[in-house]
Motif scaffolding. Structure first.
Motif, mmCIF file in Angstrom:
data_model
loop_
_atom_site.group_PDB
_atom_site.id
_atom_site.type_symbol
_atom_site.label_atom_id
_atom_site.label_comp_id
_atom_site.label_asym_id
_atom_site.label_seq_id
_atom_site.Cartn_x
_atom_site.Cartn_y
_atom_site.Cartn_z
ATOM 1 N N ALA A 193 46.100 34.967 -68.071
ATOM 2 C CA ALA A 193 45.770 34.114 -69.210
ATOM 3 C C ALA A 193 45.451 32.692 -68.744
ATOM 4 C CB ALA A 193 46.923 34.103 -70.208
ATOM 5 N N GLU A 194 46.242 32.179 -67.812
ATOM 6 C CA GLU A 194 45.998 30.834 -67.284
ATOM 7 C C GLU A 194 44.655 30.758 -66.578
ATOM 8 O OE1 GLU A 194 49.350 30.061 -64.829
ATOM 9 O OE2 GLU A 194 50.730 29.714 -66.519
ATOM 10 N N ASP A 195 44.306 31.802 -65.831
ATOM 11 C CA ASP A 195 43.023 31.822 -65.118
ATOM 12 C C ASP A 195 41.863 31.772 -66.108
ATOM 13 O OD1 ASP A 195 44.452 32.012 -62.770
ATOM 14 O OD2 ASP A 195 44.120 34.176 -62.519
ATOM 15 N N VAL A 196 41.989 32.513 -67.203
ATOM 16 C CA VAL A 196 40.933 32.513 -68.214
ATOM 17 C C VAL A 196 40.790 31.130 -68.844
ATOM 18 C CG1 VAL A 196 40.350 33.358 -70.528
ATOM 19 C CG2 VAL A 196 41.040 34.969 -68.751
ATOM 20 N N LEU A 197 41.906 30.523 -69.237
ATOM 21 C CA LEU A 197 41.858 29.199 -69.867
ATOM 22 C C LEU A 197 41.261 28.158 -68.929
ATOM 23 C CD1 LEU A 197 45.357 29.179 -71.629
ATOM 24 C CD2 LEU A 197 43.132 29.546 -72.709
ATOM 25 N N ARG A 198 41.618 28.244 -67.663
ATOM 26 C CA ARG A 198 41.110 27.284 -66.674
ATOM 27 C C ARG A 198 39.601 27.430 -66.506
ATOM 28 N NH1 ARG A 198 43.736 29.051 -62.733
ATOM 29 N NH2 ARG A 198 45.661 27.945 -63.271
ATOM 30 N N HIS A 199 39.129 28.668 -66.418
ATOM 31 C CA HIS A 199 37.697 28.868 -66.217
ATOM 32 C C HIS A 199 36.902 28.459 -67.456
ATOM 33 C CE1 HIS A 199 34.262 30.378 -64.073
ATOM 34 N NE2 HIS A 199 33.915 31.135 -65.105
ATOM 35 N N ALA A 200 37.465 28.701 -68.634
ATOM 36 C CA ALA A 200 36.790 28.280 -69.861
ATOM 37 C C ALA A 200 36.631 26.771 -69.900
ATOM 38 C CB ALA A 200 37.577 28.768 -71.082
ATOM 39 N N GLN A 201 37.651 26.064 -69.460
ATOM 40 C CA GLN A 201 37.578 24.598 -69.421
ATOM 41 C C GLN A 201 36.518 24.138 -68.423
ATOM 42 O OE1 GLN A 201 41.076 22.582 -67.875
ATOM 43 N NE2 GLN A 201 40.749 20.845 -69.240
ATOM 44 N N VAL A 202 36.503 24.775 -67.247
ATOM 45 C CA VAL A 202 35.521 24.418 -66.215
ATOM 46 C C VAL A 202 34.104 24.622 -66.731
ATOM 47 C CG1 VAL A 202 34.596 25.141 -63.965
ATOM 48 C CG2 VAL A 202 37.066 24.845 -64.267
ATOM 49 N N LYS A 203 33.890 25.674 -67.521
ATOM 50 C CA LYS A 203 32.557 25.992 -68.010
ATOM 51 C C LYS A 203 32.166 25.211 -69.266
ATOM 52 C CE LYS A 203 31.037 28.729 -64.915
ATOM 53 N NZ LYS A 203 29.780 28.418 -64.181
ATOM 54 N N GLY A 204 33.047 24.325 -69.701
ATOM 55 C CA GLY A 204 32.680 23.423 -70.781
ATOM 56 C C GLY A 204 33.087 23.836 -72.179
ATOM 57 N N ALA A 205 33.936 24.861 -72.300
ATOM 58 C CA ALA A 205 34.409 25.242 -73.636
ATOM 59 C C ALA A 205 35.278 24.128 -74.204
ATOM 60 C CB ALA A 205 35.194 26.539 -73.568
#
Length: 447
Positions: free
Chosen positions: A18-30
């Motif tokens: 879950a943390e990995d998903v949230l981190r990548h979403a932030q990196v991609k500009g969500a």
């Protein structure tokens, strides 16, 4: 299921995903993101006429990802937990969001409403049941049905099922929570009579803790008794009569209340309960509460699908509709606050009265006891209700004969207002709990 059957991923593993998903979403500009990671497994065994008919094993996992690009929302899911698959799924959700229309009501729940702690609800009771043991119990269940009455001529099977799951829900506001759950059941369905004079019925028991299930023999006997009791069914004359909904199907009336009082139906103006908050819709003695923190409860939950903390509340107080069933989104559409019901109700309990089913029949005197409903003839815009039914005709407070091939009709508004009594024969099989319900009248179409 063998004693060694366990989850493939630990609770910490799901948190990390879950943390990995949230981190990548932030990196991609969500601008915001929420994620649900789950894993489950179980087995089901069915025996029919003493022969093993099916042995099924299931093991599944999944990640559901919702991202927001401002007021635009996108969703994507995957069953692949690899890092690349998770990144691809986040990006797929973002691509969807870019092509969706803006929605002023879209977005995460207010941070203040999110669950901060997870109470111990005692929802996880694994059942270390081998396939051989499951087959033995299923056979015992079915044999008890055959032994109960010589008129039991055939079987649709007895089943034993055990399921376990765990999950993590998280979002970009810092919320993260999850826990393991279990659910088990034993069921039996049999046929009584011969040739044209056959009737079928069933019975089942379900619980999160297998130790609290009814014994397999009791389930089989109950199924047999119900099937035999239906032999010799006939129609009744068309007319208006008092009606009792037996406890196993009375929960459906609570389901109709939830549907009509849900945010989706209300903001679309497709419910007969529109603008009825604070209005009396049941007699004054009717009390319905939502109790999401019942230990070991089939409908218990620490938070809803939005991550909003659940809490006990009155839904109907002294007959007055005191609350709707709202998610974050539907609450915003209505200009209200969420009731933590994203995903449904949590242990909706209709307060029982003093009479058992026999007492309700005595109070009714003459009328129809409904034990089975067929079809889905409910119009929630108008409240009109019409369904095929079967059950028993009651004379002088006693069962006179079984009834079949009839239709019962009414309107949910008048049915709710016409509740005369609620039985104490409460049957707990899901998130809605009630005893049998006596209504003042419905139209019964027979001959």
């Amino acid at each position: 299921m063998s004693d060694t059957a366990t989850f493939s991923y630990s609770h910490a593993d799901l948190q990390q995903l879950a943390e990995d998903v949230l981190r990548h979403a932030q990196v991609k500009g969500a601008s915001a993101c929420e994620v649900d990671v789950s894993e489950g497994f179980g087995q089901s065994v069915t025996v029919r006429c003493d022969e093993v008919e099916t042995i099924e094993f299931n093991r599944d996992k999944g990640v559901g990802i919702t991202v927001y690009a401002g007021q635009r929302k996108g969703y994507a899911s995957t069953s692949d937990f690899s890092p690349q698959a998770l990144r691809d799924t986040v990006e797929a959700a973002l691509n969807i969001a870019r092509f969706t229309a803006e929605d002023s009501c879209a977005g995460l729940a207010d941070a203040a409403l999110l669950a901060k702690t997870v109470p111990e609800l005692d929802l996880y009771h694994p059942w270390a049941l081998t396939v051989e043991e499951a087959i033995e119990r299923a056979r015992a269940c079915e044999q008890a049905a055959f032994d109960a009455d010589p008129q039991i001529s055939n079987s649709e099977g007895a089943s034993i099922s055990t399921q376990q799951a765990h999950f993590i829900s998280a979002n970009s506001l810092g919320f993260m929570g999850g826990y393991p759950t279990s659910r088990h059941y034993i069921s039996c369905s049999v046929i009584a009579g011969e040739q044209d004079a056959m009737q079928r019925d069933d019975w089942y028991t379900t619980h999160r803790d297998a130790r609290r299930l009814d014994a397999p023999g009791e389930v089989g006997q109950r199924a047999a008794q119900r099937a035999v009791a239906r032999l010799g069914g006939r129609k009744v004359k068309t007319g208006e009569y008092p009606v009792i909904f037996e406890a196993p199907i009375a929960a459906g009336l609570l389901g109709s209340l939830v549907h009509a009082a849900s945010g989706g139906a209300l903001y679309r103006k497709s419910s007969f309960l529109l603008d009825q908050l604070g209005q009396r819709i049941f007699p004054e003695f009717v009390q319905i509460s939502e109790q999401p923190h019942v230990r070991c409860g089939l409908g218990s939950a620490a938070f809803d699908n939005d991550g909003v903390a659940t809490q006990a509340r009155d839904v109907v107080k002294d007959g007055v509709l005191a609350g709707y069933f709202l998610s974050v989104y539907t609450a915003r559409k209505l200009g209200m606050q969420t009731t933590a019901n994203a995903g449904g109700s949590h242990n909706l309990i209709l307060e029982p009265g003093e009479l058992d089913l026999a007492g309700l029949m005595q109070r009714m005197g003459r009328g129809l006891l409904v034990t089975e409903l067929l079809g889905h003839g409910i119009n929630y815009v108008t409240g009109d209700y019409s369904r095929g039914a079967a059950g028993y005709w009651i004379e002088n407070g006693q069962i006179a004969y079984p009834v079949e091939e009839i239709t019962i009709a009414g309107n949910l508004r008048t049915m709710f207002a016409g509740v005369q009594a609620v039985g104490r024969d409460v049957l707990i099989r899901g998130s809605k709990q009630t005893g049998s319900i006596l209504l003042d009248k419905m139209t019964v179409a027979g001959e």
